[in-house]
Write a protein that holds these residues in place. Structure first.
Motif, mmCIF file in Angstrom:
data_model
loop_
_atom_site.group_PDB
_atom_site.id
_atom_site.type_symbol
_atom_site.label_atom_id
_atom_site.label_comp_id
_atom_site.label_asym_id
_atom_site.label_seq_id
_atom_site.Cartn_x
_atom_site.Cartn_y
_atom_site.Cartn_z
ATOM 1 N N ASP A 190 -4.234 -4.398 13.076
ATOM 2 C CA ASP A 190 -3.151 -3.882 12.241
ATOM 3 C C ASP A 190 -3.662 -2.934 11.160
ATOM 4 O OD1 ASP A 190 -1.422 -5.370 13.754
ATOM 5 O OD2 ASP A 190 -1.251 -7.016 12.293
ATOM 6 N N LEU A 191 -4.753 -3.292 10.495
ATOM 7 C CA LEU A 191 -5.246 -2.448 9.411
ATOM 8 C C LEU A 191 -5.893 -1.172 9.939
ATOM 9 C CD1 LEU A 191 -6.697 -5.073 6.904
ATOM 10 C CD2 LEU A 191 -4.417 -4.055 6.978
ATOM 11 N N ALA A 192 -6.591 -1.277 11.059
ATOM 12 C CA ALA A 192 -7.175 -0.075 11.656
ATOM 13 C C ALA A 192 -6.079 0.848 12.174
ATOM 14 C CB ALA A 192 -8.132 -0.455 12.779
ATOM 15 N N GLY A 193 -5.039 0.273 12.763
ATOM 16 C CA GLY A 193 -3.945 1.078 13.266
ATOM 17 C C GLY A 193 -3.211 1.829 12.174
ATOM 18 N N ALA A 194 -3.174 1.256 10.993
ATOM 19 C CA ALA A 194 -2.518 1.907 9.849
ATOM 20 C C ALA A 194 -3.462 2.845 9.098
ATOM 21 C CB ALA A 194 -1.982 0.842 8.888
ATOM 22 N N VAL B 173 0.858 -1.182 0.000
ATOM 23 C CA VAL B 173 0.000 0.000 0.000
ATOM 24 C C VAL B 173 0.894 1.233 0.000
ATOM 25 C CG1 VAL B 173 -1.733 1.337 1.256
ATOM 26 C CG2 VAL B 173 -1.865 -1.169 1.230
ATOM 27 N N ARG B 174 0.624 2.143 -0.938
ATOM 28 C CA ARG B 174 1.344 3.419 -1.017
ATOM 29 C C ARG B 174 0.335 4.522 -0.717
ATOM 30 N NH1 ARG B 174 6.227 2.657 -3.708
ATOM 31 N NH2 ARG B 174 6.330 4.852 -4.368
ATOM 32 N N ASP B 175 0.546 5.223 0.382
ATOM 33 C CA ASP B 175 -0.461 6.131 0.923
ATOM 34 C C ASP B 175 0.123 7.536 1.072
ATOM 35 O OD1 ASP B 175 -2.558 7.347 2.218
ATOM 36 O OD2 ASP B 175 -2.524 6.034 3.974
ATOM 37 N N ARG B 176 -0.466 8.483 0.341
ATOM 38 C CA ARG B 176 -0.064 9.890 0.457
ATOM 39 C C ARG B 176 -1.215 10.779 0.917
ATOM 40 N NH1 ARG B 176 4.845 11.513 -1.780
ATOM 41 N NH2 ARG B 176 5.921 9.992 -3.101
ATOM 42 N N GLU C 64 3.641 7.057 2.830
ATOM 43 C CA GLU C 64 3.722 5.976 3.807
ATOM 44 C C GLU C 64 3.587 4.656 3.052
ATOM 45 O OE1 GLU C 64 1.739 6.517 7.712
ATOM 46 O OE2 GLU C 64 0.789 8.243 6.753
ATOM 47 N N LEU C 65 4.502 3.736 3.326
ATOM 48 C CA LEU C 65 4.495 2.431 2.683
ATOM 49 C C LEU C 65 4.116 1.354 3.689
ATOM 50 C CD1 LEU C 65 7.779 2.609 0.567
ATOM 51 C CD2 LEU C 65 5.431 2.806 -0.266
ATOM 52 N N PHE C 66 3.208 0.483 3.296
ATOM 53 C CA PHE C 66 2.811 -0.647 4.134
ATOM 54 C C PHE C 66 2.933 -1.914 3.296
ATOM 55 C CE2 PHE C 66 0.324 3.039 5.470
ATOM 56 C CZ PHE C 66 0.590 3.078 6.833
ATOM 57 N N THR C 67 3.602 -2.904 3.821
ATOM 58 C CA THR C 67 3.693 -4.203 3.161
ATOM 59 C C THR C 67 2.907 -5.215 3.978
ATOM 60 O OG1 THR C 67 5.874 -3.705 2.261
ATOM 61 C CG2 THR C 67 5.234 -6.019 2.344
ATOM 62 N N ILE C 68 1.946 -5.847 3.330
ATOM 63 C CA ILE C 68 1.106 -6.855 3.975
ATOM 64 C C ILE C 68 1.509 -8.206 3.413
ATOM 65 C CG2 ILE C 68 -1.262 -7.637 4.373
ATOM 66 C CD1 ILE C 68 -2.170 -4.752 3.756
ATOM 67 N N ASP C 69 2.103 -9.046 4.264
ATOM 68 C CA ASP C 69 2.544 -10.355 3.777
ATOM 69 C C ASP C 69 2.139 -11.512 4.690
ATOM 70 O OD1 ASP C 69 4.241 -9.826 5.884
ATOM 71 O OD2 ASP C 69 6.063 -9.727 4.669
ATOM 72 N N GLU C 70 1.484 -11.221 5.811
ATOM 73 C CA GLU C 70 1.016 -12.304 6.670
ATOM 74 C C GLU C 70 -0.134 -13.037 5.981
ATOM 75 O OE1 GLU C 70 1.198 -9.180 7.482
ATOM 76 O OE2 GLU C 70 2.327 -8.873 9.337
#
Length: 226
Positions: A195-199, A154-157, A163-169
């Protein structure tokens, strides 16, 4: 006063809360007034991703949400589904005419500022400088999700900086397709929700959580802005 979350919406009510839209073959106001460019009204009862894909294939380039859309945590199912449709339409590059309503101040948090900006923003929690900021800072692909082998990025501006988030779990990845159309909060694993709400990557409305980032369908130019 902050709004309280809406009561849980059962599956039948969620399906029945389908957005109604007005459709055109072009986004330009002059073109929309020409004969043959207006395609009338339609109720989009299917999954947002599938509905927008089909509209684009049919030549639709502009749509209008006929009902105001509430942004707050206590938004009804109709608004939640309209926002998911708006996410998909924005990702597809369609112009969207819509009116937003905010009474708890959530609009100022920029949670939805990656979506095509509304024509109007009303409500006690919606000062007009918020709408002006939304319009001035909007550009395509402001908060996007891209799939790789065994991970999602996820690339979030939305908030100014990248902000970069990598989801791999595996457990998190397994929920993403369902989250695109809304998952009942009680069915979402606690770790995934935390995790997703925190981000800041999910919205919670009408007793459901849904994924905010949009899929990359049309890459903007220059791509380095994403």
């Amino acid at each position: 006063m902050p709004s309280r979350p809406a009561e849980r919406t059962d599956a039948a009510a969620w399906r029945a809360a389908a957005p109604e839209v007005e459709l055109w073959l072009d986004h330009d106001p002059a073109a929309r007034a020409l004969p043959g460019y207006a395609l009338g009204h339609r109720t989009l009862s299917g999954p947002a991703q599938e509905e927008v894909t089909e509209l684009h294939r049919a030549g639709v380039r502009c749509l209008r949400l006929t009902a105001p859309v509430r942004l707050c945590a206590d938004a009804p199912a109709a608004s939640a589904r309209a926002l998911m449709l708006l996410r998909e339409a924005t990702g597809q590059g369609l112009a969207v005419l819509w009116q937003a309503v905010c009474t708890d101040g959530c609009a100022a948090q920029r949670r939805f500022h990656h979506l095509y900006p509304p024509e109007r923003l009303t409500g006690d929690g919606a000062p007009q400088d918020v709408l002006a900021d939304w319009r001035a800072t909007y550009y395509p692909s402001k908060c996007v999700v891209r799939r790789g082998p065994g991970f999602v990025e996820v690339r979030d501006r939305r908030f100014g900086t990248l902000e970069l988030f990598t989801i791999d779990e595996p457990g998190h990845l397994a929920q993403l397709d369902a989250l695109a159309e809304g998952v009942e909060l009680g069915m979402l694993p606690e770790a995934v929700h935390r995790d997703l709400a925190g981000a800041g990557l999910i919205a919670e409305q009408a007793g459901r959580a849904w994924f905010l980032p949009m899929r990359v369908r049309r890459w903007p130019f220059p791509s380095l802005t994403v």
